[in-house]
Structures are given as C-alpha cells and as structure tokens.
Design a protein around this motif. Structure first.
Motif, PDB file in Angstrom:
ATOM      1  N   VAL A 137       0.830  -1.211   0.000  1.00 52.43           N
ATOM      2  CA  VAL A 137       0.000   0.000   0.000  1.00 52.43           C
ATOM      3  C   VAL A 137       0.865   1.261   0.000  1.00 52.43           C
ATOM      4  CG1 VAL A 137      -1.770   1.287   1.261  1.00 52.43           C
ATOM      5  CG2 VAL A 137      -1.931  -1.201   1.093  1.00 52.43           C
ATOM      6  N   VAL A 138       1.974   1.259   0.731  1.00 56.14           N
ATOM      7  CA  VAL A 138       2.890   2.404   0.704  1.00 56.14           C
ATOM      8  C   VAL A 138       3.442   2.613  -0.698  1.00 56.14           C
ATOM      9  CG1 VAL A 138       5.224   3.093   1.381  1.00 56.14           C
ATOM     10  CG2 VAL A 138       3.571   2.529   3.121  1.00 56.14           C
ATOM     11  N   THR A 139       3.804   1.525  -1.362  1.00 58.70           N
ATOM     12  CA  THR A 139       4.346   1.637  -2.717  1.00 58.70           C
ATOM     13  C   THR A 139       3.289   2.154  -3.687  1.00 58.70           C
ATOM     14  OG1 THR A 139       5.913  -0.155  -2.295  1.00 58.70           O
ATOM     15  CG2 THR A 139       5.453   0.363  -4.596  1.00 58.70           C
ATOM     16  N   VAL A 140       2.057   1.698  -3.530  1.00 60.89           N
ATOM     17  CA  VAL A 140       0.962   2.223  -4.364  1.00 60.89           C
ATOM     18  C   VAL A 140       0.827   3.731  -4.159  1.00 60.89           C
ATOM     19  CG1 VAL A 140      -1.537   2.239  -4.705  1.00 60.89           C
ATOM     20  CG2 VAL A 140      -0.334   0.063  -4.439  1.00 60.89           C
ATOM     21  N   GLY A 141       0.777   4.152  -2.895  1.00 57.88           N
ATOM     22  CA  GLY A 141       0.589   5.570  -2.603  1.00 57.88           C
ATOM     23  C   GLY A 141       1.731   6.436  -3.086  1.00 57.88           C
ATOM     24  N   LEU A 142       2.972   6.036  -2.812  1.00 57.31           N
ATOM     25  CA  LEU A 142       4.121   6.838  -3.217  1.00 57.31           C
ATOM     26  C   LEU A 142       4.265   6.890  -4.730  1.00 57.31           C
ATOM     27  CD1 LEU A 142       6.805   5.754  -0.577  1.00 57.31           C
ATOM     28  CD2 LEU A 142       5.481   7.873  -0.646  1.00 57.31           C
ATOM     29  N   SER A 143       3.999   5.771  -5.406  1.00 59.52           N
ATOM     30  CA  SER A 143       4.098   5.746  -6.871  1.00 59.52           C
ATOM     31  C   SER A 143       3.032   6.631  -7.508  1.00 59.52           C
ATOM     32  CB  SER A 143       3.970   4.312  -7.386  1.00 59.52           C
ATOM     33  OG  SER A 143       4.976   3.481  -6.858  1.00 59.52           O
ATOM     34  N   ALA A 144       1.821   6.594  -6.944  1.00 61.81           N
ATOM     35  CA  ALA A 144       0.736   7.422  -7.485  1.00 61.81           C
ATOM     36  C   ALA A 144       1.014   8.910  -7.255  1.00 61.81           C
ATOM     37  CB  ALA A 144      -0.589   7.026  -6.851  1.00 61.81           C
TER      38      ALA A 144
ATOM     39  N   VAL B 120      -7.290  11.401  -4.917  1.00 61.39           N
ATOM     40  CA  VAL B 120      -8.701  11.044  -4.807  1.00 61.39           C
ATOM     41  C   VAL B 120      -8.935   9.640  -5.344  1.00 61.39           C
ATOM     42  CG1 VAL B 120     -11.046  11.643  -5.517  1.00 61.39           C
ATOM     43  CG2 VAL B 120      -9.388  13.442  -5.004  1.00 61.39           C
ATOM     44  N   LEU B 121      -9.689   8.871  -4.596  1.00 62.66           N
ATOM     45  CA  LEU B 121     -10.111   7.546  -5.051  1.00 62.66           C
ATOM     46  C   LEU B 121     -11.456   7.683  -5.736  1.00 62.66           C
ATOM     47  CD1 LEU B 121      -9.689   4.417  -4.965  1.00 62.66           C
ATOM     48  CD2 LEU B 121     -11.028   4.436  -2.866  1.00 62.66           C
ATOM     49  N   GLY B 122     -11.554   7.214  -6.961  1.00 60.50           N
ATOM     50  CA  GLY B 122     -12.817   7.313  -7.669  1.00 60.50           C
ATOM     51  C   GLY B 122     -12.648   7.100  -9.159  1.00 60.50           C
ATOM     52  N   PRO B 123     -13.725   7.153  -9.905  1.00 60.17           N
ATOM     53  CA  PRO B 123     -13.655   6.942 -11.357  1.00 60.17           C
ATOM     54  C   PRO B 123     -12.801   8.004 -12.030  1.00 60.17           C
ATOM     55  CG  PRO B 123     -15.928   6.888 -10.560  1.00 60.17           C
ATOM     56  CD  PRO B 123     -15.102   7.410  -9.440  1.00 60.17           C
ATOM     57  N   GLY B 124     -12.167   7.615 -13.134  1.00 59.00           N
ATOM     58  CA  GLY B 124     -11.399   8.576 -13.905  1.00 59.00           C
ATOM     59  C   GLY B 124     -12.307   9.549 -14.626  1.00 59.00           C
TER      60      GLY B 124
ATOM     61  N   SER C  76     -10.790   3.302 -13.194  1.00 55.63           N
ATOM     62  CA  SER C  76     -11.100   3.223 -11.762  1.00 55.63           C
ATOM     63  C   SER C  76      -9.908   3.515 -10.860  1.00 55.63           C
ATOM     64  CB  SER C  76     -11.606   1.820 -11.437  1.00 55.63           C
ATOM     65  OG  SER C  76     -10.573   0.854 -11.613  1.00 55.63           O
ATOM     66  N   GLY C  77      -8.707   3.582 -11.435  1.00 53.07           N
ATOM     67  CA  GLY C  77      -7.502   3.681 -10.622  1.00 53.07           C
ATOM     68  C   GLY C  77      -6.855   2.336 -10.417  1.00 53.07           C
ATOM     69  N   ALA C  78      -7.591   1.264 -10.718  1.00 50.21           N
ATOM     70  CA  ALA C  78      -7.075  -0.112 -10.645  1.00 50.21           C
ATOM     71  C   ALA C  78      -6.465  -0.422  -9.284  1.00 50.21           C
ATOM     72  CB  ALA C  78      -6.061  -0.372 -11.761  1.00 50.21           C
ATOM     73  N   CYS C  79      -7.265  -0.288  -8.245  1.00 51.88           N
ATOM     74  CA  CYS C  79      -6.805  -0.662  -6.897  1.00 51.88           C
ATOM     75  C   CYS C  79      -6.713  -2.180  -6.763  1.00 51.88           C
ATOM     76  CB  CYS C  79      -7.755  -0.118  -5.839  1.00 51.88           C
ATOM     77  SG  CYS C  79      -7.847   1.677  -5.795  1.00 51.88           S
ATOM     78  N   LEU C  80      -7.789  -2.889  -7.158  1.00 54.75           N
ATOM     79  CA  LEU C  80      -7.853  -4.351  -7.177  1.00 54.75           C
ATOM     80  C   LEU C  80      -7.647  -4.975  -5.799  1.00 54.75           C
ATOM     81  CD1 LEU C  80      -5.661  -5.070 -10.347  1.00 54.75           C
ATOM     82  CD2 LEU C  80      -7.954  -4.079 -10.203  1.00 54.75           C
ATOM     83  N   ASN C  81      -7.851  -4.190  -4.740  1.00 56.37           N
ATOM     84  CA  ASN C  81      -7.515  -4.639  -3.404  1.00 56.37           C
ATOM     85  C   ASN C  81      -8.217  -3.755  -2.385  1.00 56.37           C
ATOM     86  OD1 ASN C  81      -6.234  -5.234  -0.956  1.00 56.37           O
ATOM     87  ND2 ASN C  81      -4.209  -5.396  -1.856  1.00 56.37           N
ATOM     88  N   PRO C  82      -9.102  -4.309  -1.564  1.00 51.65           N
ATOM     89  CA  PRO C  82      -9.760  -3.479  -0.542  1.00 51.65           C
ATOM     90  C   PRO C  82      -8.771  -2.802   0.400  1.00 51.65           C
ATOM     91  CG  PRO C  82     -10.902  -5.570  -0.786  1.00 51.65           C
ATOM     92  CD  PRO C  82      -9.649  -5.680  -1.604  1.00 51.65           C
ATOM     93  N   ALA C  83      -7.619  -3.423   0.650  1.00 49.69           N
ATOM     94  CA  ALA C  83      -6.628  -2.799   1.521  1.00 49.69           C
ATOM     95  C   ALA C  83      -6.087  -1.517   0.886  1.00 49.69           C
ATOM     96  CB  ALA C  83      -5.480  -3.771   1.799  1.00 49.69           C
TER      97      ALA C  83
ATOM     98  N   SER D  94      -5.766   8.040   3.988  1.00 48.34           N
ATOM     99  CA  SER D  94      -4.835   9.142   3.740  1.00 48.34           C
ATOM    100  C   SER D  94      -5.559  10.463   3.498  1.00 48.34           C
ATOM    101  CB  SER D  94      -3.940   8.823   2.551  1.00 48.34           C
ATOM    102  OG  SER D  94      -4.671   8.860   1.335  1.00 48.34           O
ATOM    103  N   THR D  95      -6.825  10.408   3.111  1.00 48.59           N
ATOM    104  CA  THR D  95      -7.589  11.632   2.858  1.00 48.59           C
ATOM    105  C   THR D  95      -8.508  12.002   4.017  1.00 48.59           C
ATOM    106  OG1 THR D  95      -9.295  10.342   1.733  1.00 48.59           O
ATOM    107  CG2 THR D  95      -7.561  11.289   0.371  1.00 48.59           C
ATOM    108  N   ALA D  96      -8.919  11.000   4.799  1.00 51.20           N
ATOM    109  CA  ALA D  96      -9.699  11.216   6.032  1.00 51.20           C
ATOM    110  C   ALA D  96     -10.966  12.029   5.783  1.00 51.20           C
ATOM    111  CB  ALA D  96      -8.839  11.889   7.094  1.00 51.20           C
ATOM    112  N   GLY D  97     -11.670  11.733   4.714  1.00 56.85           N
ATOM    113  CA  GLY D  97     -12.937  12.404   4.436  1.00 56.85           C
ATOM    114  C   GLY D  97     -14.041  11.389   4.251  1.00 56.85           C
TER     115      GLY D  97
END
Length: 490
Positions: free
Chosen positions: A275-282, A362-366, A423-430, A438-441
C-alpha cells in the motif's frame, strides 16, 4: 500402461527433481564456502560497481526515467551470475542484515567475511563514482527531492532499505531454501529494487545501498562531502530492522517455535509495503507506477509466500477461503488475516500521506467514467488477480513452484494498464481503505467502501470459479466401479 505404473513414474520423476534441487543448493553453498575469499571479494566489487554504473549512464545521459529498470535488471542478472561465487550481497546494508541474522542465531554471515565484503563494496561504489566524473565531468547530487525534507528522505531510505534486505534474507538465506533451493531469488531482489526506485526515488533518490551513496558523495566531493553518511546511517538502520523482521516471520530458522502470530506479522508487513508503494508511486505521478507496484507485489509474494500465503489483499483471502483449496484457511483465520491487512493499510495510508506533507489523491472513477464503470472494472480485474493467485499459488493441481510471483505481479500490470484510467485499478480493498485513510474524508471513505464491495465480489467469484474448475465428481458405472472426473484436467 496402467494408472498405477503412471503414478510410479510420476512420483519417481518428482523425487528425482527434488533430489536435483537439493543437490544443486548444497553444491552452491559448498561452492561459496570453498571459493577463496579474494575471489568472493572480486565478485562483490563487480556487483557493487555495475548496478551503480548502469544507473549512472541513465541519469547522466538524460534517460533517468529508465534508471529503475536498469538497476533492477542489472541486479537480477548479476545476482544469478554471482550468487554461487559470493552470495551476491553487493551492498553493505545487505551484508549487515546477514551478519545480524547470524548474530541472532539464524542463517547469515560471519563477522570476518561481512567486514571484508562491506569494505570491498564501498571501494566498488567509490570507483564507480570517480568513473562518472572522468566520463561525464559530472555526478549525482545527494539529498531530498524537491519539496521534501531530510527527515522524509532518510525515512524513505530506511524503509525501502529494510524492505530490500528483508526480501534478500527471505529468498536467499531462509533455511527452507538452503535445502530445497529456488530459482526466483534474483527476480525477487530485482523486483524490489524496481519498486523502490520509482516509489522512493522522487523523495530520496531511492539509493538503498551505502556503497552507492558513498560513491556519489565522493564523486561530488568538490561541492562538499558528508551527506552520504546521513543516508548510510538510515540505510544500515533499515538493514538492522530487516534482520529482526526476518526473525519474526521465520522463527524456526532461529530455532524458536512458530506461533499463530507469525502469519499475521507476514500479512502486516506485506500489506504495508504494497500500500505504501501504491501511494508513493501514485503521488510521484510517474509513468512507471504500475511497474513499480507490480514489482513490489511480485517480490513480496516470493519473500513471504511460504510463510502466510502472501495474500496482502482481503479479496484474495476471501477467494482462498471460498475455493476450499487451502486446508489451513478457516473462517476464523480468514477474519484474522483481513483484520491484519486492514490495520496495516491504514498505517500505510497515513505514512505516504505524511511523506508528501499531508497530500494524497482522490479515489474514484477517472475523468469521463461513471462509478458503475469503475465498479465493474474493479470487480473484473480483482477477480482476475484472485483467480491467478489461486491457480499458480494455491491449487495443488496447477500451482507453480517458481513462477507464481511473476504471474501474480503481471496481473497488476494487466489491471493497471487496462483499468487505471477508469477506476484507478486498486484491485484490493486494503489499497482502497489505505487511500481513504490518507484523505480522512467521508466522501473518500464512502467511495472506498463501494470499491471494497465490488473487489470482494470479484474475489468471491474467483473463489467459486476455481472451486468448480478443480472439483471432483464421483461416477459409478453399471458394474458398481467408481471413477473421478476432475474438471479442468484430462
């Protein structure tokens, strides 16, 4: 030829392969021990010099975006080429991790060998740095990336040095492989270097190796020397933490009993790193983000697959449970796995947010896509990921002993390339929960929960399909004889 004879030949063939793996592993270990220390040090010099050399050509020739690929591939091929000579440490951080592992009572390096290795590796890095000065009249510049502090950079170096050394320990030093051997250790090491280059690179440079750090500093000594010492301290600190984490996930290698917590610790480490790698890469907005994330997952699956199964994903855990192909995966254990993954992903979300000074994404549709389209994309590609995990790593009929991590990592490349803009291609609930943390909203949390529902649905579909494909039907003929029909197999 009757079925009994076929079974005999099958067992005999696999026994022969197992003996070959064991003998090959023993031969490699004996070869390292029997190789003169001078030749082992030459191998370490080469392994410290060449990866730095290739990255330098990328950076100083204006092709820095491919620097991570150059580093990862060079490390991979040199690890395979020189592991039988010296063990292929190539870094004082790795050498320290192996020494500390030995001191803790596990596999590793003696002090005398570790000291010589570290000295030769530093000399290799310094020589490479001077080569750049002579060839390009220039060298790298040490320090945090634009907008980042020294605290950010040092934390990133420590964290990814820890993960890199952790992967090395788990794929090369673990006693499970000292007797059976494996052929994926080079891929695992290169894949983590790839992930670190693009995730940590914008923050700290993603050097990870004190030999490279000191070499860069010596080459740029005209502008002042000393910054490398700060980096090196945190890189070595990461190596020390890696040795302790190695002991926690493989207590039996240290002659200590395994506990139920061992698997959960494995899931916490793997999920956090992913998850850290996903966040930092994004947040780095690099075009190589998908490759970095895939490399991280591939590497950690190889490192921890035989410890916990390396799920790192609640949807995969649900798929494994529903498939019925893992006898150890009970509903209670699945709940514990998912709880560990969710706790870890929240911490990871806070971590990458803090490194970027409170920024997130932001997590959500493109743009131009609906939530329905994003949900379908998440469900489909999560199902694909879980289906491949079950096929290559879980099902006894189809699982691979060597290429499972590569296949799982490539699923991220497929999903990210296909659904990233939708979609951002999370593919993982984690990952979804980590981004929301990270956004706390509330809006982000609500979107994350919607994503999680469809990702878990995708995992459930994959588990059901694999259960059906690998199920057995008992048939009875007119003479009262029974036979098995196994779906998916002749």
């Amino acid at each position: 030829m009757d079925s009994f004879r076929l079974a005999q030949l099958f067992i005999k063939g696999h026994s022969s392969k197992l003996r070959l793996h064991i003998e090959a592993a023993r031969w490699v270990n004996m070869a390292i021990a029997d190789t003169p220390l001078l030749l082992r040090c030459v191998a370490e010099f080469i392994g410290a010099f060449l990866p730095f050399f290739t990255v330098g050509f990328n950076v100083l020739s204006g092709a820095a975006v491919l620097g991570g690929v150059s580093l990862a591939t060079t490390l991979t091929v040199l690890t395979y080429a020189l592991a039988g000579v010296s063990g292929a440490n190539f870094s004082p951080a790795v050498t320290l991790a192996l020494y500390l592992s030995k001191r803790l009572g596990g596999p590793g390096l003696d002090a005398s060998v570790a000291g010589m290795y570290a000295l030769v590796q530093l000399v290799g890095g310094i020589c490479c740095g001077f080569c750049f000065v002579n060839m390009f009249a220039d060298s790298f510049r040490l320090g945090p990336g634009a907008g980042f502090s020294w605290v950010d950079a040092c934390f990133c170096e420590a964290m990814y040095s820890c993960l890199f050394c952790f992967v090395v320990l788990n794929t090369t030093a673990a006693r499970a492989y000292s007797s059976e051997g494996n052929e994926f250790y080079g891929m695992a090491i290169g894949a983590m270097a790839l992930a670190a280059s693009y995730a940590a690179g914008p923050v700290s440079g993603g050097l990870l190796n004190p030999a490279i750090t000191v070499g860069v500093d010596f080459a740029g000594a005209g502008a002042g020397f000393g910054k490398s010492l700060v980096y090196a301290i945190f890189q070595l600190l990461g190596a020390g933490i890696a040795a302790f984490l190695f002991k926690m996930v493989r207590p039996m290698d240290f002659d200590e009993p395994e506990s139920p917590r061992t698997r959960l610790i494995s899931e916490i480490i793997g999920t956090f790193a992913l998850v850290v790698t996903v966040g930092l890469s994004a947040l780095a907005k690099t075009s190589m983000a998908v490759v970095a994330i895939a490399g991280c997952l591939c590497s950690l699956v190889y490192a921890l697959g035989d410890v916990s199964g390396a799920h790192f994903n609640p949807a995969v855990t649900v798929a494994v449970l529903l498939s019925g192909h893992d006898a150890d995966m009970s509903p209670k254990r699945a709940v514990h796995y998912i709880g560990s993954q969710l706790l870890s992903c929240v911490l990871a979300g806070w971590c990458f947010c803090l490194l970027y000074n409170g920024s997130s994404f932001v997590l959500g549709p493109g743009q131009g896509f609906s939530l329905t389209a994003a949900a379908v994309a998440e469900m489909f590609f999560t199902a694909l990921l879980a289906f491949v995990v079950l096929g290559v790593a879980v099902s006894p009929k189809t699982k691979s002993s060597q290429l499972f991590g590569l296949a799982i990592g490539l699923c991220i490349v497929v999903g990210g390339s296909s659904a990233g803009n939708i979609s951002g291609a999370c593919l993982n609930p984690a990952v979804s929960i980590g981004i929301a943390a990270s956004t706390a909203g509330w809006a982000a949390t609500k979107t994350a929960l919607r994503y999680c529902f469809f990702q878990l649905l995708g995992g459930s579909i994959a588990g059901g399909v694999v259960h059906l494909l690998h199920s057995e039907i008992i048939t009875v003929n007119g003479h009262g004889e029974t036979s098995k029909l196994i779906f998916g197999h002749a």
